[in-house]
Design a protein around this motif. Structure first.
Motif, short mmCIF file in Angstrom:
data_model
loop_
_atom_site.label_atom_id
_atom_site.label_comp_id
_atom_site.label_asym_id
_atom_site.label_seq_id
_atom_site.Cartn_x
_atom_site.Cartn_y
_atom_site.Cartn_z
N TYR A 127 -11.80 35.12 11.71
CA TYR A 127 -12.68 36.07 12.41
C TYR A 127 -12.53 35.88 13.91
O TYR A 127 -12.08 34.84 14.40
CB TYR A 127 -14.15 35.86 12.00
CG TYR A 127 -14.79 34.68 12.69
CD1 TYR A 127 -15.53 34.84 13.87
CD2 TYR A 127 -14.65 33.38 12.18
CE1 TYR A 127 -16.10 33.75 14.53
CE2 TYR A 127 -15.22 32.29 12.82
CZ TYR A 127 -15.94 32.48 14.00
OH TYR A 127 -16.50 31.41 14.65
N SER A 128 -12.91 36.90 14.66
CA SER A 128 -12.93 36.84 16.12
C SER A 128 -14.05 37.73 16.62
O SER A 128 -14.14 38.90 16.23
CB SER A 128 -11.58 37.28 16.70
OG SER A 128 -11.62 37.31 18.12
N LEU A 129 -14.90 37.19 17.47
CA LEU A 129 -16.07 37.92 17.96
C LEU A 129 -16.17 37.73 19.47
O LEU A 129 -16.23 36.60 19.96
CB LEU A 129 -17.34 37.43 17.27
CG LEU A 129 -18.65 38.15 17.59
CD1 LEU A 129 -18.58 39.61 17.15
CD2 LEU A 129 -19.81 37.45 16.89
N THR A 130 -16.19 38.82 20.23
CA THR A 130 -16.27 38.78 21.69
C THR A 130 -17.67 39.18 22.13
O THR A 130 -18.17 40.24 21.74
CB THR A 130 -15.23 39.72 22.31
OG1 THR A 130 -13.92 39.31 21.90
CG2 THR A 130 -15.31 39.69 23.83
N LEU A 131 -18.29 38.32 22.95
CA LEU A 131 -19.66 38.54 23.43
C LEU A 131 -19.74 38.22 24.92
O LEU A 131 -18.88 37.52 25.47
CB LEU A 131 -20.65 37.64 22.67
CG LEU A 131 -20.69 37.79 21.14
CD1 LEU A 131 -21.44 36.63 20.52
CD2 LEU A 131 -21.34 39.11 20.76
N THR A 132 -20.79 38.73 25.54
CA THR A 132 -21.02 38.37 26.95
C THR A 132 -21.48 36.92 27.02
O THR A 132 -22.01 36.36 26.05
CB THR A 132 -22.08 39.29 27.57
OG1 THR A 132 -23.27 39.25 26.79
CG2 THR A 132 -21.58 40.72 27.64
N GLU A 133 -21.29 36.31 28.15
CA GLU A 133 -21.66 34.90 28.33
C GLU A 133 -23.15 34.70 28.04
O GLU A 133 -23.99 35.53 28.39
CB GLU A 133 -21.34 34.47 29.77
CG GLU A 133 -21.62 33.01 30.04
CD GLU A 133 -21.27 32.61 31.47
OE1 GLU A 133 -21.19 31.40 31.75
OE2 GLU A 133 -21.05 33.53 32.29
N GLY A 134 -23.45 33.60 27.34
CA GLY A 134 -24.86 33.33 27.04
C GLY A 134 -25.01 32.39 25.86
O GLY A 134 -24.04 31.85 25.31
N ASP A 135 -26.27 32.19 25.47
CA ASP A 135 -26.61 31.34 24.33
C ASP A 135 -26.85 32.22 23.10
O ASP A 135 -27.61 33.20 23.18
CB ASP A 135 -27.84 30.50 24.64
CG ASP A 135 -27.59 29.51 25.79
OD1 ASP A 135 -26.46 28.99 25.87
OD2 ASP A 135 -28.52 29.30 26.59
N TYR A 136 -26.26 31.82 21.98
CA TYR A 136 -26.37 32.63 20.76
C TYR A 136 -26.59 31.73 19.55
O TYR A 136 -26.24 30.55 19.56
CB TYR A 136 -25.10 33.46 20.53
CG TYR A 136 -24.81 34.47 21.61
CD1 TYR A 136 -25.39 35.75 21.57
CD2 TYR A 136 -23.95 34.16 22.66
CE1 TYR A 136 -25.12 36.68 22.57
CE2 TYR A 136 -23.67 35.09 23.66
CZ TYR A 136 -24.25 36.35 23.60
OH TYR A 136 -23.98 37.28 24.57
N GLU A 137 -27.14 32.35 18.52
CA GLU A 137 -27.19 31.74 17.20
C GLU A 137 -26.32 32.60 16.29
O GLU A 137 -26.65 33.77 16.04
CB GLU A 137 -28.61 31.65 16.66
CG GLU A 137 -29.45 30.58 17.32
CD GLU A 137 -30.82 30.44 16.67
OE1 GLU A 137 -31.16 29.33 16.23
OE2 GLU A 137 -31.53 31.46 16.57
#
Length: 786
Positions: free
Chosen positions: A61-71
């Protein structure tokens, strides 16, 4: 002045805005923590957000997100969800090791992707966990994934006990059935009563019958993609089962722990051994028998987190021997498949995944008979060599792009006959082998335009070229050959090609409801031509040639998808229309002839099918299962058949319903049952009988003018998992008790006409009689694992 100040402010703030929107990518694999098997189609989602992605065929899998904290939440059917907190301030690699749910947690743990069937744009797709397939009642206790597929809406069987499938009005050759990327041309053992797929070796089964993605091609109706297990890379494991007519054994384990593993799985029937004591040595049939066997094997090696190599194969054979000592007759009929697949996975970067595949597959059928000093042999088959390159590209959030290409070299062997009489060897002028190139390139994008709209758009271009060595004969009015055109080895004979657009659109009405629509165009260049009078797997695979054009279809579908009670109930209603051109049948009056090219006896026409499918699935709780119902019409029209008028296809079934229920009674007992009902098969029957020169002659109805009685059947199974022995904690055993056709329904297999009396004294009577195959059949299977 104001404008200049505003522009200056934007230029000053732009760097900070760009920095605030900086994006990073998290990628990795999703695996089963117990055995290291990668999980296909598992979901990685952002907690409390709609963003997410599913793993590809290799668990990547590959997931692109903006910088930050995630669960991030990893979830998969049959597994407990896993939540991992992550600070995304750079590109990261993160693997998810999911824990299988136990009987204690099965009721309360939600392991399914929330509203996956509603939010995914794909139509007509079903993914069946292998454990669910094993829980469904099986014919003679032999777990059969193709018979489970037949219980889904839009899919019907070919007849009592048959493992063949007919999808949305298409023929059996219009289904792309793949085992680890290798096309399987013959899917049945025991003349079609069992499928060739050993459930102990299978990891994942997915069926697509509407909106076929651009990565698949070469068939009109459906895709059945079957993935083999990779082997336990944590510990050695042995699985097996002893059944009524067959036994199986699988061995798997690490070659190097967490780096390389293998699996070998074998199955053999002992019908020949069971019947042997009942055939006396003095019997004229001594030496007759039948058995089948198959072997699955796979090995993989992980060079690094970026490179993995897989080698897998399948080999299966049916062998039928018939001996008549009284007539000095010995008949031997072996047939079967062999496939081999070599795959290399490479992660170029955290957004680009590549897979290179080389495939070999071979199917052949042989009939050999010997009587006294006379010997005759008939052989046919198909052999392929394929190279394929696929890429998965995750350019940015909301897009999953897949592109690649495939090339296949085909060798078709028609019915080739040879023989011997004493020292005289004869080889009549048989049809030649046919050779062809087939290739395709494709690109598709799974694009989330907004929370409401998601699109899967793709385009495929495919081409097919028949090549030499080959001869085209010119004949006179009586069929005698008078001249020929010769094509040398590799010289093009005929070329076909075309675009195959694919489009699926989903519109979300709310979180639990969506509507979907799809349109697909498919080209099919190889064809299976069958003769209804044939009882053995002698059906011929033939290529598109200068005379045989490729089949073409357009399929349109639309549906409403709705979930209830927090995903406990999944429902859908789909309608479809499919138009098919260049369909092939044998001309009227054809009888098998090994001395002529079968193309000379083909007739061509069109077909169409339309219908409605209803599906209700209960996916959670102690009671699970589904109800599927299909209302459909399937027609064929050939200028050279049925006086040029349309007629129902032999697999036309107006009403088709399946009910499947699986109930967890307690920790030790699991109960299951299936009920199927279907409109009777279309049939062509004699209407009148005449005496012509003292010979009784039949006049048949128009094609498929009659219907056999309706088909219905109830099956039941109970699975008992005994309490573990303290001294044998590593052992896991279970007893499977199954009953096929509980109320012993006499479903018609075929109808024949019996003649009694004398036509010359007025006492002749002709009576139609129904032949039914299977009454109630109980079976017991013992399974073990350690």
């Amino acid at each position: 002045m104001i404008t200049n100040k505003l522009l200056l402010s934007v230029l000053i703030l732009l760097p900070s805005l760009l920095f605030a929107q900086k994006k990073y990518t998290v990628s990795g694999y999703i695996k089963d923590v117990q055995n290291g098997e990668t999980l296909i189609g598992a979901a990685i989602s952002v907690k409390n957000q709609t963003k997410g992605i599913s793993s590809n065929q290799y668990g990547f899998y590959s997931l692109t997100l903006t910088e930050g904290d995630y669960e991030l939440v990893g979830s998969y059917v049959g597994f407990q969800s896993l939540v991992i907190a992550i600070k995304l301030d750079s590109d990261k690699q993160l693997n998810f090791d999911l824990v299988p749910r136990t009987a204690l947690t099965e009721v309360i743990v939600t392991a399914k992707i929330k509203d996956a069937n509603v939010k995914n744009p794909q139509m007509g797709k079903f993914v069946l966990p292998i454990e669910q397939i094993k829980a469904i009642p099986a014919f003679l206790g032999e777990v059969d994934l193709l018979k489970t597929i037949q219980l889904l809406p839009g899919v019907r069987n070919a007849g009592e006990g048959s493992a063949g499938i007919y999808v949305r009005g298409g023929g059996p050759d219009q289904n792309l059935i793949m085992l680890d990327d290798a096309i399987v041309y013959n899917t049945g053992h025991l003349f079609g009563f069992f499928s060739i797929f050993n459930s102990d070796a299978i990891k994942n089964v997915s069926l697509i019958k509407g909106g076929m993605p651009a990565q698949y091609g070469g068939r009109l109706s459906s895709v059945l993609d079957i993935a083999m297990k990779e082997g336990n890379d944590k510990k050695f494991q042995v699985d097996g089962g002893i059944g009524l007519i067959a036994s199986r054994l699988s061995i798997q384990g690490p070659i190097k722990k967490n780096k390389s593993s293998f699996i070998i799985s074998a199955r053999r029937t002992y019908i020949d051994a069971l019947t042997k004591p009942f055939i006396k040595k003095t019997s004229e049939f001594n030496g007759s028998g039948y058995y089948f066997y198959d072997v699955n094997a796979k090995v993989n090696y992980k060079f690094s987190e970026k490179d993995r190599l897989y080698l897998s194969g399948y080999f299966g054979r049916d062998v039928f021997d018939f001996v008549n000592g009284k007539r000095s007759l010995d008949v031997n009929i072996p047939w079967g498949n062999a496939t081999g697949t070599l795959r290399w996975n490479h992660v170029f970067n955290n957004r680009l995944f590549g897979n290179t595949t080389a495939v070999f597959n071979n199917y052949n059928f042989t009939f050999q008979a010997e009587q006294n000093n006379f010997n005759i042999k008939l052989a046919s088959g198909i052999r392929d060599f394929s190279l394929k390159q696929d890429f998965d590209l995750y350019p940015f959030t909301g897009h999953k792009v897949k592109f690649g290409g495939i090339y296949t070299y085909h060798r078709f062997t028609p019915n080739v006959v040879s023989g011997r009489q004493d020292s005289v060897v004869f080889k009549p002028l048989n049809p030649q082998a046919k050779f062809a190139h087939e290739a395709a390139v494709y690109i598709q994008d799974d694009w989330e335009l907004s929370d409401k709209i998601k699109v899967n758009a793709g385009l495929r271009y495919s081409g097919f070229q028949q090549i030499g060595a080959y001869k085209i004969y010119e004949t006179d009015a009586d069929g005698n050959r008078k001249d020929s055109t010769v094509f040398t080895k590799g010289q093009p004979v005929k070329t076909y090609g075309g675009l195959e657009p694919r489009l699926t659109v989903r519109y979300a009405i709310d979180d639990e409801t969506s509507v979907k629509a799809s349109v697909t165009r498919n080209l099919q260049y190889i064809h299976l031509v069958s003769n209804s009078g044939t009882t053995l797997p002698t059906d011929l695979w033939v290529p598109s040639t200068y005379r045989v054009k490729p089949q073409i279809s357009w399929q349109y579908a639309a549906g409403l998808f709705k979930n209830f009670d927090e995903n406990t109930y999944e429902t859908s209603v789909e309608i479809y229309y499919k138009n098919m051109q260049n369909q092939i049948e044998y001309e009227e009056g054809y009888t098998p002839n090994t001395l002529e090219d079968t193309e000379n006896f083909f007739t061509f026409g069109k077909g169409w099918s339309y219908g409605t499918e209803l599906f209700i699935n209960k996916s959670r709780g102690r009671l699970t299962g589904w109800i599927g119902y299909t209302l459909s019409w399937t027609w064929r029209k050939f200028p050279g058949l049925n006086f040029g008028e349309k007629y129902p296809a032999k697999y036309d079934r107006r009403n088709d319903m399946s009910v499947v229920a699986i109930y967890e009674l307690n920790k030790r007992w699991k109960l299951s049952g299936t009920f199927v009902f279907g409109t009777g098969n279309a049939a062509t029957l004699p209407q009148r009988f005449y005496l012509v020169n003292g010979i009784l002659t039949q006049e048949y109805s128009r094609i498929n003018e009659y219907r056999l009685p309706s088909y219905h059947r109830l099956d039941f199974a109970a699975i008992n998992s005994p309490k573990k022995n303290e001294r044998r904690k590593k052992w896991k055993t279970e007893w499977v008790f199954s009953v096929y056709n509980v109320y012993s329904r006499k479903n018609p297999y075929f109808i024949y006409f019996d003649q009694t009396g004398n036509p010359f004294d007025g006492t002749l009577q002709v009576q139609g009689k129904q032949v039914s195959l299977f009454p109630i059949i109980p079976a017991v299977t013992f399974n073990f694992k350690f």
